[in-house]
Design a protein around this motif. Structure first.
Motif, PDB file in Angstrom:
ATOM      1  N   ILE A   1     -18.991   6.520 -18.619  1.00 15.14           N
ATOM      2  CA  ILE A   1     -18.061   7.389 -17.916  1.00 15.14           C
ATOM      3  C   ILE A   1     -17.493   6.610 -16.737  1.00 15.14           C
ATOM      4  N   ASP A   2     -16.192   6.695 -16.530  1.00 12.19           N
ATOM      5  CA  ASP A   2     -15.543   6.041 -15.390  1.00 12.19           C
ATOM      6  C   ASP A   2     -16.146   6.610 -14.101  1.00 12.19           C
ATOM      7  N   GLU A   3     -16.605   5.735 -13.212  1.00  8.12           N
ATOM      8  CA  GLU A   3     -17.285   6.206 -11.993  1.00  8.12           C
ATOM      9  C   GLU A   3     -16.358   6.978 -11.065  1.00  8.12           C
ATOM     10  N   ASP A   4     -15.046   6.756 -11.154  1.00  9.67           N
ATOM     11  CA  ASP A   4     -14.098   7.461 -10.295  1.00  9.67           C
ATOM     12  C   ASP A   4     -13.541   8.738 -10.927  1.00  9.67           C
ATOM     13  N   ASN A   5     -13.724   8.892 -12.242  1.00  8.86           N
ATOM     14  CA  ASN A   5     -13.168  10.049 -12.931  1.00  8.86           C
ATOM     15  C   ASN A   5     -14.056  10.425 -14.118  1.00  8.86           C
ATOM     16  N   PRO A   6     -14.828  11.516 -14.002  1.00 12.56           N
ATOM     17  CA  PRO A   6     -15.743  11.895 -15.080  1.00 12.56           C
ATOM     18  C   PRO A   6     -15.034  12.351 -16.360  1.00 12.56           C
ATOM     19  N   ASN A   7     -13.704  12.455 -16.321  1.00 11.39           N
ATOM     20  CA  ASN A   7     -12.946  12.827 -17.509  1.00 11.39           C
ATOM     21  C   ASN A   7     -12.302  11.629 -18.190  1.00 11.39           C
ATOM     22  N   LYS A   8     -12.738  10.425 -17.808  1.00 10.48           N
ATOM     23  CA  LYS A   8     -12.284   9.191 -18.457  1.00 10.48           C
ATOM     24  C   LYS A   8     -13.505   8.440 -18.975  1.00 10.48           C
ATOM     25  N   LEU A   9     -13.378   7.970 -20.192  1.00  8.48           N
ATOM     26  CA  LEU A   9     -14.445   7.218 -20.834  1.00  8.48           C
ATOM     27  C   LEU A   9     -14.003   5.770 -20.974  1.00  8.48           C
ATOM     28  N   MET A  10     -14.814   4.845 -20.441  1.00  3.40           N
ATOM     29  CA  MET A  10     -14.533   3.432 -20.611  1.00  3.40           C
ATOM     30  C   MET A  10     -15.112   2.997 -21.950  1.00  3.40           C
ATOM     31  N   VAL A  11     -14.258   2.507 -22.821  1.00  2.00           N
ATOM     32  CA  VAL A  11     -14.649   2.057 -24.156  1.00  2.00           C
ATOM     33  C   VAL A  11     -14.393   0.557 -24.204  1.00  2.00           C
ATOM     34  N   ARG A  12     -15.464  -0.203 -24.312  1.00  2.17           N
ATOM     35  CA  ARG A  12     -15.326  -1.661 -24.282  1.00  2.17           C
ATOM     36  C   ARG A  12     -15.862  -2.230 -25.588  1.00  2.17           C
ATOM     37  N   GLY A  13     -15.020  -3.059 -26.235  1.00  2.00           N
ATOM     38  CA  GLY A  13     -15.411  -3.747 -27.459  1.00  2.00           C
ATOM     39  C   GLY A  13     -15.550  -5.231 -27.189  1.00  2.00           C
ATOM     40  N   TYR A  14     -16.593  -5.846 -27.741  1.00  2.00           N
ATOM     41  CA  TYR A  14     -16.911  -7.248 -27.477  1.00  2.00           C
ATOM     42  C   TYR A  14     -16.940  -8.065 -28.757  1.00  2.00           C
ATOM     43  N   ILE A  15     -16.407  -9.275 -28.661  1.00  2.00           N
ATOM     44  CA  ILE A  15     -16.656 -10.324 -29.651  1.00  2.00           C
ATOM     45  C   ILE A  15     -17.020 -11.549 -28.831  1.00  2.00           C
ATOM     46  N   ALA A  16     -18.247 -12.005 -29.007  1.00  2.00           N
ATOM     47  CA  ALA A  16     -18.781 -13.133 -28.227  1.00  2.00           C
ATOM     48  C   ALA A  16     -18.605 -12.836 -26.733  1.00  2.00           C
TER      49      ALA A  16
END
Length: 130
Positions: free
Chosen positions: A102-117
Motif C-alpha cells: 500500500i502506498d504510504e501516502d495514500n491507502p487507496n493506491k497499491l504499489m505494484v512492482r515487477g522485477y526481472i533480475a
C-alpha cells in the motif's frame, strides 16, 4: 504467517492503470487463499479486448480467456510487503517476480512492482473497494 489486520488493506478490487497512457485498463480482485495472495482479472474496460484469449500464456492457461485469468500468484507477507510470488502480463507474455504494498501516502493506491533480475517497473493501481 497469518495476515495482519493492516495487511487486509491490500485485499479487494483494484483498478489497473496503463503506465504508458495513464488510462484505466481493468479491475483485479486481490484475495487470500491458503495464506497466500492472488489477483484475478475480473473486468476489462476496453470492450474490444473483453473476449481476448491468452495466446501468450503457457500450460493449461494457454488460449483461455484473459478475463478471469489469475495474474498474481503465491505472494506472502513479509513485513509491509507482499512478495515471493509472481505477476503475469498477458499482453507481453512475461512473468515477473512481484512485490505489492500500500502506498504510504495514500491507502487507496497499491504499489505494484515487477522485477526481472535487478530491473523493475512500478505501477500504481487505484482501490475500487476493499
Amino acid at each position: 504467517m497469518p495476515l495482519t489486520m493492516n495487511s487486509q488493506n491490500i485485499l479487494g478490487k483494484w483498478k489497473t492503470i496503463d503506465d504508458k497512457t495513464g488510462k484505466a485498463k481493468s479491475t483485479v480482485d486481490i484475495y487470500e487463499k491458503n495464506g497466500e495472495i492472488f489477483g484475478k482479472i475480473i473486468e476489462i474496460y476496453d470492450s474490444s479486448k473483453r473476449d481476448l484469449l491468452c495466446d501468450t500464456c503457457e500450460g493449461n492457461e494457454y488460449n483461455k480467456p484473459v478475463l478471469g485469468l489469475v495474474i498474481i500468484k503465491n505472494l506472502t507477507q513479509d513485513g509491509e510487503y507482499f512478495e515471493n510470488g509472481t505477476i503475469f502480463d498477458p499482453e507481453s507474455g512475461k512473468t515477473y517476480k512481484c512485490r505489492l504494498s500500500i502506498d504510504e501516502d495514500n491507502p487507496n493506491k497499491l504499489m505494484v512492482r515487477g522485477y526481472i533480475a535487478f530491473f523493475y517497473a512500478t505501477q500504481y493501481w487505484e482501490r475500487i473497494e476493499s
